[in-house]
Design a protein around this motif. Structure first.
Motif, PDB file in Angstrom:
ATOM      1  N   UNK A  83       0.825  -1.213   0.000  1.00 19.59           N
ATOM      2  CA  UNK A  83       0.000   0.000   0.000  1.00 19.59           C
ATOM      3  C   UNK A  83       0.854   1.257   0.000  1.00 19.59           C
ATOM      4  N   UNK A 287      -0.298 -11.986   2.616  1.00 16.53           N
ATOM      5  CA  UNK A 287      -0.656 -10.846   1.769  1.00 16.53           C
ATOM      6  C   UNK A 287      -1.937 -11.087   0.981  1.00 16.53           C
ATOM      7  N   UNK A 493      -6.999  -5.581   1.743  1.00 17.80           N
ATOM      8  CA  UNK A 493      -6.696  -4.264   2.279  1.00 17.80           C
ATOM      9  C   UNK A 493      -7.362  -3.153   1.490  1.00 17.80           C
ATOM     10  N   UNK A 498      -9.638  -9.078   5.643  1.00 17.76           N
ATOM     11  CA  UNK A 498      -8.240  -9.404   5.858  1.00 17.76           C
ATOM     12  C   UNK A 498      -8.154 -10.262   7.112  1.00 17.76           C
ATOM     13  N   UNK A 502      -1.775  -8.143  12.473  1.00 11.19           N
ATOM     14  CA  UNK A 502      -0.482  -7.800  11.874  1.00 11.19           C
ATOM     15  C   UNK A 502       0.558  -8.790  12.348  1.00 11.19           C
ATOM     16  N   UNK A 507       3.738  -5.308   7.229  1.00  9.21           N
ATOM     17  CA  UNK A 507       2.357  -4.863   7.051  1.00  9.21           C
ATOM     18  C   UNK A 507       1.615  -4.740   8.374  1.00  9.21           C
TER      19      UNK A 507
ATOM     20  N   UNK B  16       6.042   2.123  13.575  1.00 15.79           N
ATOM     21  CA  UNK B  16       5.915   1.224  12.425  1.00 15.79           C
ATOM     22  C   UNK B  16       4.573   0.508  12.429  1.00 15.79           C
ATOM     23  N   UNK B  20       1.725   0.770   9.791  1.00 14.11           N
ATOM     24  CA  UNK B  20       1.142  -0.389   9.126  1.00 14.11           C
ATOM     25  C   UNK B  20      -0.363  -0.409   9.271  1.00 14.11           C
ATOM     26  N   UNK B  21      -0.847  -0.099  10.482  1.00 13.75           N
ATOM     27  CA  UNK B  21      -2.292  -0.094  10.691  1.00 13.75           C
ATOM     28  C   UNK B  21      -2.948   1.002   9.866  1.00 13.75           C
ATOM     29  N   UNK B  23      -1.902   2.104   7.138  1.00  9.66           N
ATOM     30  CA  UNK B  23      -1.925   1.676   5.741  1.00  9.66           C
ATOM     31  C   UNK B  23      -3.086   0.731   5.509  1.00  9.66           C
ATOM     32  N   UNK B  24      -3.325  -0.116   6.509  1.00  3.64           N
ATOM     33  CA  UNK B  24      -4.391  -1.094   6.341  1.00  3.64           C
ATOM     34  C   UNK B  24      -5.745  -0.406   6.262  1.00  3.64           C
ATOM     35  N   UNK B  25      -5.880   0.648   7.086  1.00  3.87           N
ATOM     36  CA  UNK B  25      -7.179   1.296   7.147  1.00  3.87           C
ATOM     37  C   UNK B  25      -7.382   2.303   6.017  1.00  3.87           C
ATOM     38  N   UNK B  27      -5.974   2.684   2.546  1.00  3.18           N
ATOM     39  CA  UNK B  27      -5.155   2.343   1.385  1.00  3.18           C
ATOM     40  C   UNK B  27      -4.944   3.444   0.364  1.00  3.18           C
ATOM     41  N   UNK B  29      -3.703   6.164   0.639  1.00  2.00           N
ATOM     42  CA  UNK B  29      -2.488   6.939   0.909  1.00  2.00           C
ATOM     43  C   UNK B  29      -1.294   6.280   0.207  1.00  2.00           C
ATOM     44  N   UNK B  30      -1.223   6.455  -1.065  1.00  2.00           N
ATOM     45  CA  UNK B  30      -0.158   5.778  -1.807  1.00  2.00           C
ATOM     46  C   UNK B  30       1.057   6.656  -2.029  1.00  2.00           C
TER      47      UNK B  30
END
Lengths: 507, 420
Positions: A83, A287, A493, A498, A502, A507, B16, B20-21, B23-25, B27, B29-30
């Motif tokens: 992502x 993934x 995601x 999912x 984590x 990720x 981190x 990561x969280x 990013x998961x929530x 997406x 935000x690339x």
């Protein structure tokens, strides 16, 4: 008038001085063409040789480096942290060799052209390979493939430029106290080999290539499927066999996109091969939204796997993936069935063997393993190789023999074309973009000098192994249709569910 | 407020996980490339005429001057002597006279390829790492040989050697060994007793109570001599094919060198380089700094603000870290003239043409020698003469330094290559 003449002469002298370039004694041997290669080469290789011939000790060839849009065909949904665009993506552009080795002149008085071989051919005990050695059966086949290639090259006149034979310098790779490093040093500095082929075990291979990098010897790998082997930015290393990354991706696609499985467990050898080999299956599972439910390791050569299998049974997984040798994989399958575990069984390429089928018997029916190539191809060159191999050794050639044969032939070609200079031997292989028409298929090196051609899925059907391509299975690279013919869900995601928390640092 | 390292690690890890969280929530935000996870040091703004010292005077040494071989794997300055490890022999160069003495296997050197050198300042003993030949002590004109069959050395393929008090450390391809010269005791460090995911040691150095191992596949490992505890520095993203964030830790786990000086740890890899000050990491990539290449064979820190990198395309010097000022030394392969290119935040400030610079652009080894520096390359040894050297930046100073160097140069050529 006289002043003008003097000024003119001074200008001419100054210009001549500036254009003269470096003092010859400092620049090293004057660049000279080394003559036409004794075999016919393509215009592309001719261009590479011309570029190399023009170099002094300080120059590097002005040749195009390979670039890849995606490293190792990694699709976005299988990429780490997919992502986020990483700050830096490695391995997309080939690393050039910037040293001075191309200027080393060819030696006189060479009686044979030595090529090194390093592989597990004698039994030993090694921490690196998981205790008692277990890869001799593979190493011997690899050696046979090399011997056949050398024998055929010598029958054609050997090293044609000087009409002297090729000689295979054979070294055992037993992994004991990192001895593969010592063996490479012996070959590089005492035997003065021009290139080396080897080895199989990931730990030994890494040790060997670090030495090859410093000693500046081309190294062809034909049997180590460890993905990290090639992820080291060493410009001296080539590999002509599909790796566990490609095989792991295929297996993951098959498990989740073709079979729609959800809960997979892993049992693997507690050595480097098991640990690194299965990593891409584990990563890909997570993934794709189906984290591996449990990963259990066993000591290589175990006789009882009940500890690991009990745990997997308790969790009632949908399928089990094994990563380790055939001699362990088959008893695991038998013990599973004896315990009443009926889950589908998947394993790594090492289990696609007669030894596995013999131990597992009927239990092997229906199992599937990713495989680096299709050994049932009907290509005439491949069939001729099989026949020659049979005549020479009285045995069937298999994966390790066939890839070693291809790898050794590539090295021999490079020596014939480039001459007796390690850097030039490296160059003609590294800058080659045309496919190598091998007995294992067309080999094209990526930007990390790795063969990332198609891999296959071997299924045990009616007592034989059948090989299926991605197209055959309906799972082309990337998004694929599911077994029911429905479009696969969106990448994890984005909007789809999912599974699992984590994991680790990823990720 | 001073943040202790464990707290910092928790913060970084927390960051981190949070990243990561997030990013998961979220997406969409690339477009996050280049965004560091924490505030790294921001380059200080300085005027363009504030320049670092530039080495404009160089001497070259090759087999013509008496070296046993041109492929220079190791160099170590030791007062007026400079020890040189080559692919085929050991040499000692006398800076005062330029005389070179060489040893090959026929002279008692246990193995021809010398990949590492350190000198015990207390005894004067010279310790040699031999590539496939183990370890050797050169003392009183005699070579003592240690290998995996006659000693506790874990492997004969030695990439690095360092003196720490009474101990000699050897970085080998199958772990690290520590030899106490007083007690004769050997200690072996592998995955059994150190945080080495891989045991392929590539470099070792010592500074201020700590030993630093550069490990191929295991990052940099710091060993506290007093407590005998290890601290690993790894690439936080844990992936081989990417660097997720530039300034979140070591940029890659395939570490080739680690050099600690003052309060900074300088690290080289085949993928780029980085620096850690105990609180912030900073990664250096060629395309944004001016360093000649990312493929870096070795590193030597001169101070917390100045780090030298041996790359495959030239010598890169982070000459003034706070202002992100880099000097890149290369040799034109056609004319063989030298060039120093000055960069600030990746933009060229100035190019200095010189008669000479590094002997070859493939740099393998280096050492700092007071104001001078020694550069081992694939084709010869370079002596960067630093008369008038100054740390940091000065206004219009490189020209003054060049003139000072010329003025201070000896009338004759001290390194005329006389062979003893």
């Amino acid at each position: 008038m006289r002043v003008h003449t003097l000024a003119f002469l001074a200008t001419i002298l100054l210009a001549a001085h500036l254009s003269a370039g470096p003092k010859q004694e400092e620049a090293g041997p004057k660049p000279t063409a080394r003559g036409d290669p004794p075999i016919t080469v393509s215009p592309e290789t001719r261009q590479v040789l011309d570029a190399l011939d023009a170099l002094n000790a300080y120059q590097v060839p002005d040749l195009k480096l390979k670039t890849d849009e995606k490293y190792a065909h990694i699709e976005k949904d299988l990429a780490p942290f997919h992502h986020v665009k990483p700050y830096k993506e490695y391995f997309l552009e080939q690393i050039g060799y910037m040293g001075a080795g191309r200027a080393i002149p060819e030696p006189d008085g060479v009686k044979t052209v030595k090529i090194g071989f390093i592989g597990p051919i004698s039994p030993t005990v090694s921490v690196a390979t998981g205790g008692r050695s277990h890869e001799e059966v593979l190493g011997k086949k690899m050696l046979q493939g090399c011997q056949l290639a050398i024998q055929e090259a010598n029958a054609r006149g050997g090293y044609l430029k000087r009409r002297i034979p090729f000689e295979l310098i054979i070294s055992n790779d037993n992994g004991l106290w990192g001895s593969s490093g010592n063996e490479i040093i012996k070959m590089a500095y005492q035997e003065n080999v021009w290139a080396i082929l080897g080895t199989i075990d990931g730990a030994n291979s890494h040790i060997a290539i670090r030495v090859a990098l410093k000693a500046e010897v081309p190294m062809m790998n034909t049997g180590d499927t460890d993905p990290t082997f090639i992820e080291t930015n060493i410009p001296w290393v080539f590999r002509c066999i599909g790796d566990d990354r490609q095989m792991g991706y295929l297996l993951a696609d098959y498990l989740y996109r073709a079979l729609n499985l959800k809960r997979v467990g892993v049992i693997r050898a507690s050595n480097r091969y098991g640990r690194f080999g299965v990593r891409k299956v584990v990563d890909s599972s997570r993934r794709l939204g189906h984290p591996i439910i449990l990963e259990m390791a066993y000591p290589v050569g175990s006789e009882d796997f009940s500890l690991q299998l009990d745990r997997l049974k308790q969790l009632d997984v949908d399928a089990i993936v094994h990563w380790g040798d055939a001699e362990d994989g088959a008893p695991i399958l038998n013990q599973m069935r004896a315990m009443g575990m009926k889950q589908p069984y998947f394993a790594c390429d090492r289990c696609v063997s007669d030894a596995f089928a013999k131990i597992a018997g009927g239990n092997a029916e229906g199992m599937a393993c990713p495989y680096p190539w299709n050994p049932t191809r009907s290509d005439g060159k491949y069939q001729a190789f099989r026949e020659s191999f049979r005549q020479r050794f009285g045995e069937e050639a298999e994966t390790y023999a066939a890839h070693a044969y291809d790898g050794m032939n590539m090295l021999l070609w490079a020596v014939q074309v480039a001459g007796l200079n390690r850097a030039r031997i490296r160059d003609v292989l590294a800058y080659r973009t045309e496919p190598w028409k091998g007995v294992t298929g067309d080999i094209v090196f990526s930007s990390v000098l790795d063969d990332i051609g198609d891999v296959f899925l071997a299924k045990r059907e009616r007592g034989t192994w059948k090989y299926y391509s991605r197209q055959d299975l309906g799972i082309p690279r990337g998004r694929a249709a599911s077994a029911e013919g429905q479009a696969a869900g969106p990448p994890t995601g984005e909007t789809g569910p999912r599974a699992g928390p984590l994991e680790g640092r990823d990720e | 407020m001073k943040v202790r390292l464990p707290q910092l690690r928790i913060l970084v890890l927390g960051g981190l996980v949070a990243a990561g969280m997030a990013c998961q929530q979220a997406p969409p935000r690339l477009k996050t490339e280049g965004a560091p996870p924490s505030a790294a040091a921001v380059p200080a703004a300085v005027p363009a005429d504030q320049l670092p010292y530039v080495y404009t005077r160089w001497k070259h040494f090759t087999v013509r001057e008496g070296l046993p071989n041109d492929h220079i794997f190791a160099v170590k300055a030791d007062g007026p002597r400079v020890w040189v490890g080559t692919e085929d022999g050991l040499a000692c160069l006398d800076k005062r006279t330029g005389a070179i003495r060489a040893w090959k296997e026929k002279d008692g050197l246990p193995w021809r390829v010398v990949t590492a050198i350190d000198v015990d300042k207390r005894t004067g003993d010279v310790w040699l790492g031999l590539f496939g030949g183990g370890l050797a002590r050169f003392s009183g004109g005699r070579f003592d040989h240690f290998n995996q069959l006659n000693s506790g050395l874990v492997n004969d393929v030695v990439y690095g050697v360092a003196i720490e008090h009474d101990n000699v450390w050897a970085a080998t391809t199958a772990g690290a060994s520590r030899y106490n010269v007083v007690t004769g005791q050997w200690t072996v460090f592998t995955e059994k007793n150190a945080p080495m995911e891989e045991i392929w040691n590539y470099s070792v150095s010592y500074d201020n109570g700590k030993v630093y191992l550069g490990v191929w596949g295991s990052g940099c490992l710091e060993f506290d001599v007093a407590t005998e505890r290890w601290k690993p520095y790894l690439d936080p993203d844990g992936e081989m094919e990417i660097d997720l964030y530039r300034d979140d830790g070591i940029i890659h786990v395939i570490v080739t060198g680690a050099s600690h000086v003052d309060d900074a740890l300088w690290i080289s890899t085949y993928f780029g380089s980085c620096r850690y000050d105990g609180r912030h990491w900073r990664g250096f990539y060629a395309q944004e700094t001016g360093l000649p290449s990312d493929f870096t064979n070795n590193v030597k820190g001169r101070s917390s603000r100045e780090g030298w990198f041996a790359t495959d395309k030239g010598l890169g010097v982070v000459a003034d870290f706070p202002s992100d000022t880099v000097v890149s030394y290369t040799r034109d392969p056609q004319t063989l003239r030298g060039k120093a290119t000055l960069y600030r935040s990746g933009k060229i400030l100035k190019v200095v043409d010189m008669e000479r610079s590094v002997p070859h652009n493939f740099i393998i080894s280096l050492d700092i020698d007071g104001n001078d520096a020694w550069i081992g390359t694939a084709r010869g040894l370079g002596w960067a003469i630093g008369t008038g050297y100054y740390p940091g930046l000065r206004k219009g100073a490189d020209r003054r330094a060049g003139r000072a160097a010329e003025a201070a140069a000896p009338a004759g050529d001290p390194a005329s290559g006389k062979r003893r």
